[in-house]
Design a protein around this motif. Structure first.
Motif, PDB file in Angstrom:
ATOM      1  N   ILE A 132       0.832  -1.204   0.000  1.00 48.04           N
ATOM      2  CA  ILE A 132       0.000   0.000   0.000  1.00 48.04           C
ATOM      3  C   ILE A 132       0.867   1.255   0.000  1.00 48.04           C
ATOM      4  CG2 ILE A 132      -1.728   1.309   1.293  1.00 48.04           C
ATOM      5  CD1 ILE A 132      -2.833  -1.351   2.313  1.00 48.04           C
ATOM      6  N   LEU A 133       1.937   1.262   0.767  1.00 43.14           N
ATOM      7  CA  LEU A 133       2.808   2.431   0.802  1.00 43.14           C
ATOM      8  C   LEU A 133       3.456   2.678  -0.563  1.00 43.14           C
ATOM      9  CD1 LEU A 133       4.497   1.984   4.302  1.00 43.14           C
ATOM     10  CD2 LEU A 133       2.777   3.684   3.656  1.00 43.14           C
ATOM     11  N   ALA A 134       3.863   1.604  -1.246  1.00 42.24           N
ATOM     12  CA  ALA A 134       4.449   1.754  -2.585  1.00 42.24           C
ATOM     13  C   ALA A 134       3.397   2.244  -3.578  1.00 42.24           C
ATOM     14  CB  ALA A 134       5.039   0.421  -3.041  1.00 42.24           C
ATOM     15  N   TRP A 135       2.195   1.750  -3.447  1.00 41.44           N
ATOM     16  CA  TRP A 135       1.084   2.181  -4.308  1.00 41.44           C
ATOM     17  C   TRP A 135       0.795   3.670  -4.114  1.00 41.44           C
ATOM     18  CZ3 TRP A 135      -4.300   2.280  -2.205  1.00 41.44           C
ATOM     19  CH2 TRP A 135      -5.260   2.562  -3.183  1.00 41.44           C
ATOM     20  N   ILE A 136       0.775   4.110  -2.877  1.00 43.16           N
ATOM     21  CA  ILE A 136       0.560   5.534  -2.597  1.00 43.16           C
ATOM     22  C   ILE A 136       1.675   6.370  -3.212  1.00 43.16           C
ATOM     23  CG2 ILE A 136       0.454   7.270  -0.760  1.00 43.16           C
ATOM     24  CD1 ILE A 136      -0.783   5.056   1.034  1.00 43.16           C
ATOM     25  N   ALA A 137       2.925   5.921  -3.031  1.00 44.60           N
ATOM     26  CA  ALA A 137       4.079   6.673  -3.534  1.00 44.60           C
ATOM     27  C   ALA A 137       4.138   6.697  -5.061  1.00 44.60           C
ATOM     28  CB  ALA A 137       5.367   6.072  -2.982  1.00 44.60           C
ATOM     29  N   SER A 138       3.494   5.740  -5.727  1.00 45.21           N
ATOM     30  CA  SER A 138       3.556   5.650  -7.183  1.00 45.21           C
ATOM     31  C   SER A 138       2.788   6.763  -7.888  1.00 45.21           C
ATOM     32  CB  SER A 138       2.999   4.304  -7.646  1.00 45.21           C
ATOM     33  OG  SER A 138       1.573   4.277  -7.546  1.00 45.21           O
ATOM     34  N   GLY A 139       1.901   7.426  -7.181  1.00 53.13           N
ATOM     35  CA  GLY A 139       1.076   8.456  -7.794  1.00 53.13           C
ATOM     36  C   GLY A 139      -0.200   7.933  -8.416  1.00 53.13           C
ATOM     37  N   ALA A 140      -0.456   6.635  -8.298  1.00 48.36           N
ATOM     38  CA  ALA A 140      -1.678   6.044  -8.854  1.00 48.36           C
ATOM     39  C   ALA A 140      -2.905   6.595  -8.138  1.00 48.36           C
ATOM     40  CB  ALA A 140      -1.627   4.521  -8.717  1.00 48.36           C
ATOM     41  N   GLY A 141      -4.046   6.560  -8.810  1.00 50.48           N
ATOM     42  CA  GLY A 141      -5.286   6.992  -8.184  1.00 50.48           C
ATOM     43  C   GLY A 141      -5.650   6.092  -7.014  1.00 50.48           C
ATOM     44  N   LEU A 142      -6.041   6.686  -5.904  1.00 50.93           N
ATOM     45  CA  LEU A 142      -6.344   5.917  -4.694  1.00 50.93           C
ATOM     46  C   LEU A 142      -7.829   5.663  -4.509  1.00 50.93           C
ATOM     47  CD1 LEU A 142      -4.031   7.687  -2.068  1.00 50.93           C
ATOM     48  CD2 LEU A 142      -3.465   5.841  -3.665  1.00 50.93           C
ATOM     49  N   TYR A 143      -8.667   6.453  -5.190  1.00 57.26           N
ATOM     50  CA  TYR A 143     -10.088   6.443  -4.885  1.00 57.26           C
ATOM     51  C   TYR A 143     -10.905   5.937  -6.076  1.00 57.26           C
ATOM     52  CZ  TYR A 143      -8.009   9.548  -1.484  1.00 57.26           C
ATOM     53  OH  TYR A 143      -7.194  10.078  -0.527  1.00 57.26           O
ATOM     54  N   ARG A 144     -11.965   5.218  -5.777  1.00 58.49           N
ATOM     55  CA  ARG A 144     -12.820   4.693  -6.839  1.00 58.49           C
ATOM     56  C   ARG A 144     -13.499   5.848  -7.577  1.00 58.49           C
ATOM     57  NH1 ARG A 144     -17.998   0.920  -5.656  1.00 58.49           N
ATOM     58  NH2 ARG A 144     -18.743   2.916  -4.834  1.00 58.49           N
ATOM     59  N   ARG A 145     -13.377   5.841  -8.907  1.00 57.70           N
ATOM     60  CA  ARG A 145     -14.016   6.875  -9.727  1.00 57.70           C
ATOM     61  C   ARG A 145     -15.359   6.396 -10.267  1.00 57.70           C
ATOM     62  NH1 ARG A 145      -8.490   7.308 -11.520  1.00 57.70           N
ATOM     63  NH2 ARG A 145      -8.977   5.899 -13.236  1.00 57.70           N
ATOM     64  N   THR A 146     -15.363   5.162 -10.790  1.00 59.62           N
ATOM     65  CA  THR A 146     -16.578   4.609 -11.371  1.00 59.62           C
ATOM     66  C   THR A 146     -16.796   3.204 -10.818  1.00 59.62           C
ATOM     67  OG1 THR A 146     -16.121   5.828 -13.414  1.00 59.62           O
ATOM     68  CG2 THR A 146     -17.772   4.084 -13.519  1.00 59.62           C
ATOM     69  N   PRO A 147     -17.938   2.929 -10.179  1.00 59.92           N
ATOM     70  CA  PRO A 147     -18.198   1.582  -9.666  1.00 59.92           C
ATOM     71  C   PRO A 147     -18.285   0.589 -10.822  1.00 59.92           C
ATOM     72  CG  PRO A 147     -19.689   3.203  -8.705  1.00 59.92           C
ATOM     73  CD  PRO A 147     -19.003   3.884  -9.856  1.00 59.92           C
ATOM     74  N   PRO A 148     -17.885  -0.683 -10.575  1.00 60.46           N
ATOM     75  CA  PRO A 148     -17.335  -1.138  -9.296  1.00 60.46           C
ATOM     76  C   PRO A 148     -15.812  -1.200  -9.255  1.00 60.46           C
ATOM     77  CG  PRO A 148     -17.931  -3.023 -10.623  1.00 60.46           C
ATOM     78  CD  PRO A 148     -18.238  -1.803 -11.456  1.00 60.46           C
ATOM     79  N   ALA A 149     -15.131  -0.991 -10.437  1.00 56.36           N
ATOM     80  CA  ALA A 149     -13.703  -1.339 -10.458  1.00 56.36           C
ATOM     81  C   ALA A 149     -12.830  -0.368 -11.240  1.00 56.36           C
ATOM     82  CB  ALA A 149     -13.537  -2.744 -11.020  1.00 56.36           C
ATOM     83  N   ASP A 150     -13.106   0.907 -11.150  1.00 61.35           N
ATOM     84  CA  ASP A 150     -12.259   1.908 -11.799  1.00 61.35           C
ATOM     85  C   ASP A 150     -11.827   2.933 -10.755  1.00 61.35           C
ATOM     86  OD1 ASP A 150     -10.967   3.623 -13.561  1.00 61.35           O
ATOM     87  OD2 ASP A 150     -12.813   4.728 -14.019  1.00 61.35           O
ATOM     88  N   PRO A 151     -10.530   2.982 -10.440  1.00 68.82           N
ATOM     89  CA  PRO A 151      -9.435   2.143 -10.946  1.00 68.82           C
ATOM     90  C   PRO A 151      -9.495   0.737 -10.347  1.00 68.82           C
ATOM     91  CG  PRO A 151      -8.633   3.586  -9.225  1.00 68.82           C
ATOM     92  CD  PRO A 151     -10.048   3.989  -9.470  1.00 68.82           C
ATOM     93  N   GLY A 158     -16.901   0.792   3.751  1.00 68.33           N
ATOM     94  CA  GLY A 158     -17.233   1.544   2.555  1.00 68.33           C
ATOM     95  C   GLY A 158     -16.018   2.121   1.875  1.00 68.33           C
ATOM     96  N   HIS A 159     -16.246   2.665   0.683  1.00 69.72           N
ATOM     97  CA  HIS A 159     -15.177   3.271  -0.104  1.00 69.72           C
ATOM     98  C   HIS A 159     -14.826   4.656   0.432  1.00 69.72           C
ATOM     99  CE1 HIS A 159     -16.638   0.177  -2.898  1.00 69.72           C
ATOM    100  NE2 HIS A 159     -15.431   0.217  -3.411  1.00 69.72           N
ATOM    101  N   VAL A 160     -13.547   4.950   0.436  1.00 71.14           N
ATOM    102  CA  VAL A 160     -13.075   6.270   0.849  1.00 71.14           C
ATOM    103  C   VAL A 160     -13.270   7.229  -0.324  1.00 71.14           C
ATOM    104  CG1 VAL A 160     -11.118   7.614   1.688  1.00 71.14           C
ATOM    105  CG2 VAL A 160     -11.380   5.226   2.395  1.00 71.14           C
ATOM    106  N   GLU A 161     -13.893   8.367  -0.067  1.00 71.71           N
ATOM    107  CA  GLU A 161     -14.063   9.396  -1.087  1.00 71.71           C
ATOM    108  C   GLU A 161     -12.822  10.280  -1.138  1.00 71.71           C
ATOM    109  OE1 GLU A 161     -16.544   9.349  -3.067  1.00 71.71           O
ATOM    110  OE2 GLU A 161     -17.835   7.912  -2.026  1.00 71.71           O
ATOM    111  N   SER A 162     -12.596  10.891  -2.293  1.00 70.77           N
ATOM    112  CA  SER A 162     -11.376  11.674  -2.481  1.00 70.77           C
ATOM    113  C   SER A 162     -11.332  12.933  -1.627  1.00 70.77           C
ATOM    114  CB  SER A 162     -11.223  12.057  -3.961  1.00 70.77           C
ATOM    115  OG  SER A 162     -12.319  12.848  -4.387  1.00 70.77           O
ATOM    116  N   ASP A 163     -12.473  13.374  -1.114  1.00 66.66           N
ATOM    117  CA  ASP A 163     -12.506  14.614  -0.344  1.00 66.66           C
ATOM    118  C   ASP A 163     -12.629  14.389   1.155  1.00 66.66           C
ATOM    119  OD1 ASP A 163     -15.053  13.599  -0.359  1.00 66.66           O
ATOM    120  OD2 ASP A 163     -16.050  15.519  -0.784  1.00 66.66           O
TER     121      ASP A 163
END
Length: 207
Positions: free
Chosen positions: A37-56, A90-95
């Motif tokens: 998870i720490l490497a994923w965060i550091a990679s700059g990848a999107g952390l939050y679900r944009r479109t249900p159920p699997a994006d990203p 539940g899913h964490v929202e970006s805000d």
């Protein structure tokens, strides 16, 4: 004159990084998931679900398990879509910071005010996992697990649209459930709860 240092916004990845980095792994598997998870965060990848159920295809979620130390019981919900007995979550929202997700979802799903358990007095997660979901749209959930302090006598107004059932279960019984009845990592989480409770003797982590 130097620029003023702005405090992090709720959805900033630095906030999430600090929460995950503060988790003390209980075993090699949790250490590996924490590093992932720490490497994923550091990679700059999107952390939050944009479109249900699997994006990203990998995104941040929370579990919050109501626990009553006096009866050594946990509260689980029977999730209609998953077909499993699970902790609420539940899913964490970006805000929002992840703890605010717990507060929001506890109110929406159970009709209760989230109170951190003495094992997590500073509102930090107790456990982290990276787990593939079940179903036709399988993806990776990077999950932060919290333990909530809830009395079995308190009225719980669970959401019947999302859950087909709910109730309290003995912790030791749940820890021994076979695969396919609940989240595959719940047993490990409950083992960590027992380990920390036994170590401290008072149900609170000594930091």
């Amino acid at each position: 004159m130097s620029e003023p240092v702005m405090p992090p916004r709720p959805g900033d990845r630095g906030v999430v990084h600090d929460l995950v980095a503060g988790v003390v792994p209980v075993d090699e598997r949790e250490a590996a998931d924490r590093a992932d998870i720490l490497a994923w965060i550091a990679s700059g990848a999107g952390l939050y679900r944009r479109t249900p159920p699997a994006d990203p295809p990998k995104h941040l979620v929370t579990y919050f398990l109501p626990y009553h130390a006096g009866t050594d019981a946990v509260f689980l919900v029977e999730h209609r879509k998953a077909g499993l007995l699970l902790p609420p979550g539940g899913h964490v929202e970006s805000d929002e910071p992840p703890w605010d997700t717990v507060v929001r979802e506890a109110q929406e799903e159970l009709g209760v005010v989230a109170r951190p358990h003495p094992l997590t007095p500073d509102r930090r997660p107790l456990f982290v996992t990276v787990t593939p979901t079940v179903g036709p749209h399988s993806h990776l959930d990077a999950t932060l697990w919290w333990l909530l302090d809830l009395d079995p006598a308190q009225r719980i107004a669970a959401d019947p649209g999302e859950f087909s059932g709910w109730g309290w279960h003995p912790r030791r019984e749940v820890a021994g459930w076979p695969a396919g009845r609940t989240d595959p990592e719940l047993g490990r989480f409950l083992s960590k709860v027992e380990h920390l409770t036994t170590r401290t003797g008072q149900g609170a982590v000594t930091r």
